[in-house]
Scaffold this active site. Structure first.
Site, PDB file in Angstrom:
ATOM      1  N   HIS A 357      17.423   8.567   0.986  1.00 48.32           N
ATOM      2  CA  HIS A 357      15.888   7.870   1.010  1.00 48.32           C
ATOM      3  C   HIS A 357      15.716   6.747   2.047  1.00 48.32           C
ATOM      4  CE1 HIS A 357      14.634   9.371  -3.058  1.00 48.32           C
ATOM      5  NE2 HIS A 357      15.920   9.346  -3.215  1.00 48.32           N
ATOM      6  N   LYS A 538       2.704  -2.067  -1.487  1.00 48.08           N
ATOM      7  CA  LYS A 538       4.106  -1.610  -1.395  1.00 48.08           C
ATOM      8  C   LYS A 538       5.059  -2.813  -1.413  1.00 48.08           C
ATOM      9  CE  LYS A 538       2.683   0.571   2.496  1.00 48.08           C
ATOM     10  NZ  LYS A 538       3.119   1.769   2.490  1.00 48.08           N
ATOM     11  N   ARG A 539       6.296  -2.524  -1.363  1.00 51.63           N
ATOM     12  CA  ARG A 539       7.309  -3.598  -1.250  1.00 51.63           C
ATOM     13  C   ARG A 539       6.893  -4.254   0.034  1.00 51.63           C
ATOM     14  NH1 ARG A 539      11.521  -4.479  -5.152  1.00 51.63           N
ATOM     15  NH2 ARG A 539      12.421  -5.981  -3.778  1.00 51.63           N
ATOM     16  N   LYS A 544       7.572  -2.210   7.075  1.00 51.59           N
ATOM     17  CA  LYS A 544       6.225  -1.698   6.604  1.00 51.59           C
ATOM     18  C   LYS A 544       5.094  -2.499   7.237  1.00 51.59           C
ATOM     19  CE  LYS A 544       8.327  -0.762   2.150  1.00 51.59           C
ATOM     20  NZ  LYS A 544       8.194   0.653   1.773  1.00 51.59           N
ATOM     21  N   THR A 646       5.254   7.362  -0.768  1.00 51.44           N
ATOM     22  CA  THR A 646       4.566   8.052  -1.853  1.00 51.44           C
ATOM     23  C   THR A 646       3.202   7.329  -2.226  1.00 51.44           C
ATOM     24  OG1 THR A 646       5.918   6.795  -3.407  1.00 51.44           O
ATOM     25  CG2 THR A 646       6.472   9.151  -2.932  1.00 51.44           C
ATOM     26  N   LYS A 650      -0.753   8.863  -3.050  1.00 56.38           N
ATOM     27  CA  LYS A 650      -1.799   8.639  -4.150  1.00 56.38           C
ATOM     28  C   LYS A 650      -2.863   8.257  -3.559  1.00 56.38           C
ATOM     29  CE  LYS A 650       2.489   7.132  -6.292  1.00 56.38           C
ATOM     30  NZ  LYS A 650       3.340   5.691  -6.430  1.00 56.38           N
TER      31      LYS A 650
HETATM   32  C1  26Q Z   1      21.434  -0.657  -2.759  1.00 53.81           C
HETATM   33  C2  26Q Z   1      22.526  -1.328  -3.010  1.00 53.81           C
HETATM   34  C3  26Q Z   1      22.608  -2.391  -3.660  1.00 53.81           C
HETATM   35  C4  26Q Z   1      21.360  -2.870  -4.252  1.00 53.81           C
HETATM   36  C5  26Q Z   1      20.386  -2.368  -4.035  1.00 53.81           C
HETATM   37  C6  26Q Z   1      20.307  -1.076  -3.452  1.00 53.81           C
HETATM   38  C7  26Q Z   1      18.904  -0.303  -3.277  1.00 53.81           C
HETATM   39  C8  26Q Z   1      18.005  -0.286  -4.236  1.00 53.81           C
HETATM   40  C9  26Q Z   1      16.886   0.084  -4.198  1.00 53.81           C
HETATM   41  C10 26Q Z   1      19.034   0.272  -2.187  1.00 53.81           C
HETATM   42  C11 26Q Z   1      17.537   1.090  -1.863  1.00 53.81           C
HETATM   43  C12 26Q Z   1      16.687   0.965  -2.726  1.00 53.81           C
HETATM   44  C13 26Q Z   1      15.281   1.661  -2.844  1.00 53.81           C
HETATM   45  C14 26Q Z   1      14.919   2.490  -1.842  1.00 53.81           C
HETATM   46  C15 26Q Z   1      13.598   3.016  -1.712  1.00 53.81           C
HETATM   47  O1  26Q Z   1      12.835   2.838  -2.456  1.00 53.81           O
HETATM   48  N1  26Q Z   1      13.285   4.111  -0.939  1.00 53.81           N
HETATM   49  C16 26Q Z   1      12.083   4.654  -0.804  1.00 53.81           C
HETATM   50  O2  26Q Z   1      12.164   5.819  -1.255  1.00 53.81           O
HETATM   51  C17 26Q Z   1      10.995   6.341  -1.592  1.00 53.81           C
HETATM   52  C18 26Q Z   1      11.271   7.746  -2.175  1.00 53.81           C
HETATM   53  O3  26Q Z   1      11.788   8.710  -1.555  1.00 53.81           O
HETATM   54  C19 26Q Z   1      10.294   6.820   0.146  1.00 53.81           C
HETATM   55  O4  26Q Z   1       8.891   7.494  -0.246  1.00 53.81           O
HETATM   56  C20 26Q Z   1      10.318   5.749   0.851  1.00 53.81           C
HETATM   57  O5  26Q Z   1       9.811   5.900   2.024  1.00 53.81           O
HETATM   58  C21 26Q Z   1      11.717   4.759   0.947  1.00 53.81           C
HETATM   59  O6  26Q Z   1      11.633   3.611   1.507  1.00 53.81           O
END
Ligand code: 26Q
Length: 801
Positions: A357, A538-539, A544, A646, A650
């Site tokens: 991702h 979004k975050r 972004k 995503t 929407k």
């Molecule tokens: C990793 C290690 C330790 C702590 C936290 C994490 C961690 C947690 C969540 C790393 C990444 C995330 C989330 C990533 C994320 O949301 N990525 C998004 O995924 C979507 C679904 O595929 C994409 O549409 C987005 O582009 C992408 O940013």
């Protein structure tokens, strides 16, 4: 075969009876004394009964037919509310609404009394929730495995414009959607050492906890199928370490309980920067080990030959967070079931798939071998063995490529090597995974990297959240599109019909009116429903580029002030999103947006021509309010950085054209909707890479744009931080001197694209066509299409329906 599983024809009277029964015997209240909460619980239990019928029928069929099952492993499920979604999917919403109203209650109030299940950060977690719903809709036998965090993603408040986090506590009131399954429990170990007994290595853990299951049924469209979301909670193996207790070491004696209590306490709120925290690694292993033990137990009740596991089991890793599944499966097969390494590897690779991702280097998980070896000593051995096996199998593997390098375990490489398929989440992203993230592994394993462009469930993200538009679509092309989203294309001929366009925009206006009321109530700001609602939710992250949006907003404000009598298209700029608590630059962007909003919203010269709204605590439920009311979708990341997005899908489905860069799935959105219906701007991923070669790119871009210079000057002079002129010195300094995400370089193009948006919006007929075509051409972005892709290309499974 009609597999709808309504045990009986449910009448409104019958439902009312069931609600009252649950109120009395489930909740222990009588009607005159019941609160809204009590009623919500009683209705949830009544609806849940119907879900359970579908659930049992599905489970029975999967066993009876000996079907292959999909196991989705994810550290996050960003579900939102369940009651309304379940009621709609079962076709019971209208009836339930009637029952609730007859009781003298307000349906929306009752539904919104439910807390969001916010067990995720953002896109990745919401994708897992959409995929669970689509697997249920498609009748794909599947389990989702995750963690039952006591506290989901933190709640966000603003204090003087700055983000303050408070704990989220969704479990303080009983969760009517989960079933405690204490009989489904597994021991998970950590630490300790490895012993050699009779020539075999065995792990003797130093700590153990019990993973205990909680099951939530996930029901699909029309209740034709339901799957299980199984979330693990941690329990101590013993309340006290008796030996230590008897020796008087009372603090240490309570350690088993302390570990169990912390393990699932909270979701890590970072979504882009990974920090090598021991507790996070323990969470990841806890989820993965419990899930794999459960999967093998289920398989072995019917089969005995683990080598044939791939015929009945497909396991998908949602990013690398559960990537320890590779070595854990090998360990379980070798150490517990006596398999040899080669067989275990072959089986693991056949069952595992890995979805990537992100390309952001700071988000890639890498654990120090010291930490990894300490927490998981046996897995460290196995990872080393896998790495050397892979090196020997591929003598041409470059020396700098590998799983263990520079005293770190690289989870991306581990997940890649252990999987038969690795997928990116949009066409562009999958190409970049091949070319930039794993070029050498891609060459050694051609065909392993594939694409599965993300999708969203149209049940929640159109049918549920946008009743006015859903009703219009039903009336225009008939119902059924909810589970066959390609049918939205049938709207296309109607877009030429002025009457249809008028109705389409009337639906949009109804949503905007509702949102304006919501904004007034939540934020105390009056906005005009005639204005262009421009939304970026979004975050918060530098890549972004919410700061690009606010910088352009300031330029726009400045321009209005200079010629207030020009014909301005009124705009409402809406922002929403959380920053990771330790991400100072993102927090500064939040502060800036709120500071600018203060000044702009109180500027009498500007009035209704520009408003800035930033409601605190953006979550799934807020998205359901905002997205249907949006006129314009902001998707403005630096090209090459957003894996897919995503939210962009929407907005499209809800009839909001995109202003965006060629990044992630924006590329495919533009292909589908046509370039004339998409406001494209900015550098391509390749141009971004080239532009960074110039160390002075930011300075050059700023010097070339007078409006941007003016904006930065106003910020640094303290126009938005009266009494604190140095507040944004760091921000402005970074804009001039580093600007890693190239906001300055894309500013002029973005500003020009915004002018095109204004021109288009000023022509209502043209805008109505664009908006309607976004809905009509959005069918591709259903998560049903995505799940069909995974089933065919990665899981090799078929629908049971
Ligand atoms: C990793 C290690 C330790 C702590 C936290 C994490 C961690 C947690 C969540 C790393 C990444 C995330 C989330 C990533 C994320 O949301 N990525 C998004 O995924 C979507 C679904 O595929 C994409 O549409 C987005 O582009 C992408 O940013």
């Amino acid at each position: 075969m009609d597999t709808r599983v309504f045990d009986e024809e449910l009448t409104k009277e019958g439902l009312r009876e069931r609600v009252l029964q649950h109120l009395t015997y489930g909740i222990g209240k009588d009607a005159p004394h019941a609160s809204l909460h009590d009623w919500r619980m009683a209705l949830s239990l009544a609806i849940r009964d119907k879900v359970v019928n579908a659930w049992f029928a599905s489970t029975r069929r999967t066993w009876a037919e000996g079907r292959k099952r999909v196991y989705y492993l994810s550290m996050e499920y960003l579900i939102g509310r369940i009651l309304e979604d379940a009621a709609i999917n079962l076709g019971l919403e209208e009836m339930a609404r009637g029952v609730v109203e007859d009781l003298g209650l307000d349906w929306r109030q009752l539904v919104e009394e439910e807390p969001d299940a916010a067990l995720g950060n953002g896109g990745l977690g919401r994708l897992a929730a959409c995929y669970m719903e689509s697997m249920a809709t498609l009748g794909c036998p599947a389990y989702g495995y995750g963690l039952r965090y006591e506290h989901g993603l933190f709640r966000q408040r603003f204090e003087n414009g700055q983000q303050v986090e408070t704990p989220e506590d969704w479990l303080t009131s009983l969760n009517p959607w989960e079933f405690d399954r204490p009989e489904s429990a597994y021991t998970v170990g950590f630490k300790g050492h490895v012993e050699t007994k009779g020539g075999r290595d065995v792990w003797v853990p130093g700590e153990t906890v019990i993973a205990s299951a909680f099951d939530t049924p996930v029901v699909g469209w029309q209740g034709r199928w339901a799957n299980t979301l199984r979330l693990w909670a941690a329990k101590p193996t013993t309340l006290f370490d008796l030996e230590r207790f008897n020796h008087g070491d009372y603090a240490a004696a309570a350690e088993p309980e302390a570990l169990a209590r912390t393990l699932c306490r909270v979701l890590y709120p970072d979504d882009t920067t990974y920090q090598g925290k021991e507790l996070r690694l323990k969470q990841e292993f806890f989820l993965t080990s419990a899930a794999l033990q459960d999967i093998l137990r289920r398989y072995l009740t019917e089969h005995s030959d683990l080598r044939r596991l791939p015929e009945k089991v497909a396991i998908q890793m949602n990013d690398t967070h559960p990537a320890v599944a590779g070595p854990e499966l090998v360990r379980l097969m070798m150490d517990d079931h006596g398999a040899d390494f080669a067989d275990a590897m072959e089986v693991a690779q056949k069952v595992l798939g890995y979805t990537n991702h992100t390309l952001l280097p700071e988000a890639l998980e890498r654990w120090s071998t010291y930490l990894f070896g300490n927490v998981l000593p046996r897995h460290m051995q196995i990872v080393e063995k896998i790495d050397s096996w892979h090196r020997h199998a591929h003598p041409s593997r470059p020396h700098y490529v590998g799983i263990v390098k520079h005293h770190e375990v690289r989870m991306g490489e581990l997940a890649f090597v252990m999987s038969h398929k690795v997928n990116g989440v949009s066409a562009l992203h999958s190409d970049l995974v091949k070319e930039t993230l794993f070029p050498e592994l891609n060459e050694l394993h051609p065909g392993r990297i594939v694409n599965q462009t993300n999708g969203v469930t149209p049940r929640r993200w159109l049918n549920l959240c946008n009743r006015p538009l859903a009703t219009l679509i039903d009336a225009t092309i008939g119902t059924g599109w909810q589970a066959d989203l390609d049918r939205l294309a049938e709207l296309e001929p109607h877009v030429e019909d002025a009457g249809f366009r008028q109705e389409f925009m009337a639906a949009k206006r109804a949503n905007k009116l509702a949102l304006a009321g919501w904004i007034k109530e939540r934020c105390g700001v009056t906005v005009s429903p005639d204005a262009l609602f421009d939304v970026q939710v979004k975050r918060i992250h530098e890549y972004k580029r919410q700061h690009l949006n606010i910088l352009q907003t300031i330029a726009h404000w400045h321009a209005i002030r200079q010629t207030p009598d020009a014909e301005w298209v009124p705009r409402v700029k809406i922002f929403g999103g959380k920053s990771a608590p330790g991400y100072w630059v993102a927090k500064e962007i939040i502060h800036l947006i709120n500071d600018v909003a203060q000044v702009v919203n109180n500027d009498p010269v500007v009035g209704d021509r520009l408003k800035i709204i930033y409601p605190a605590n953006y979550n799934v439920s807020m998205a359901e309010h905002l997205i249907p009311a949006a006129d314009l979708s902001e998707q403005i990341s630096t090209a090459g950085k957003e894996a897919s997005g995503t939210g962009n899908m929407k907005f499209m489905l809800n009839g909001a054209p995109t202003i965006g860069t060629l990044d992630g799935a924006n590329v495919e959105i533009r292909e589908q909707v046509g370039e004339e219906n998409f406001f494209l701007f900015g550098m391509t991923a390749q141009e971004v890479m080239n532009r960074r070669e110039d160390p002075d790119h930011a300075r050059h871009a700023i010097e070339a744009s007078q409006p941007l210079q003016d904006v930065l000057q106003m910020i640094v002079e303290g126009r938005f931080s009266p009494g604190d002129t140095s507040r944004y010195n760091g921000f402005v300094d970074r804009m001039w001197n580093s600007d890693y995400f190239l906001a300055a370089s894309d500013f002029a193009a973005y500003d020009a694209a915004q002018a095109q948006v204004d021109a288009a919006f000023a022509d209502p007929d043209r805008w109505a066509r664009m908006a309607a075509l976004n809905t009509a051409r959005g069918g591709f972005f259903s998560s049903d299409r995505a799940i069909r892709g995974y089933m065919k290309d990665i899981w090799y499974t078929e629908s049971a329906l």
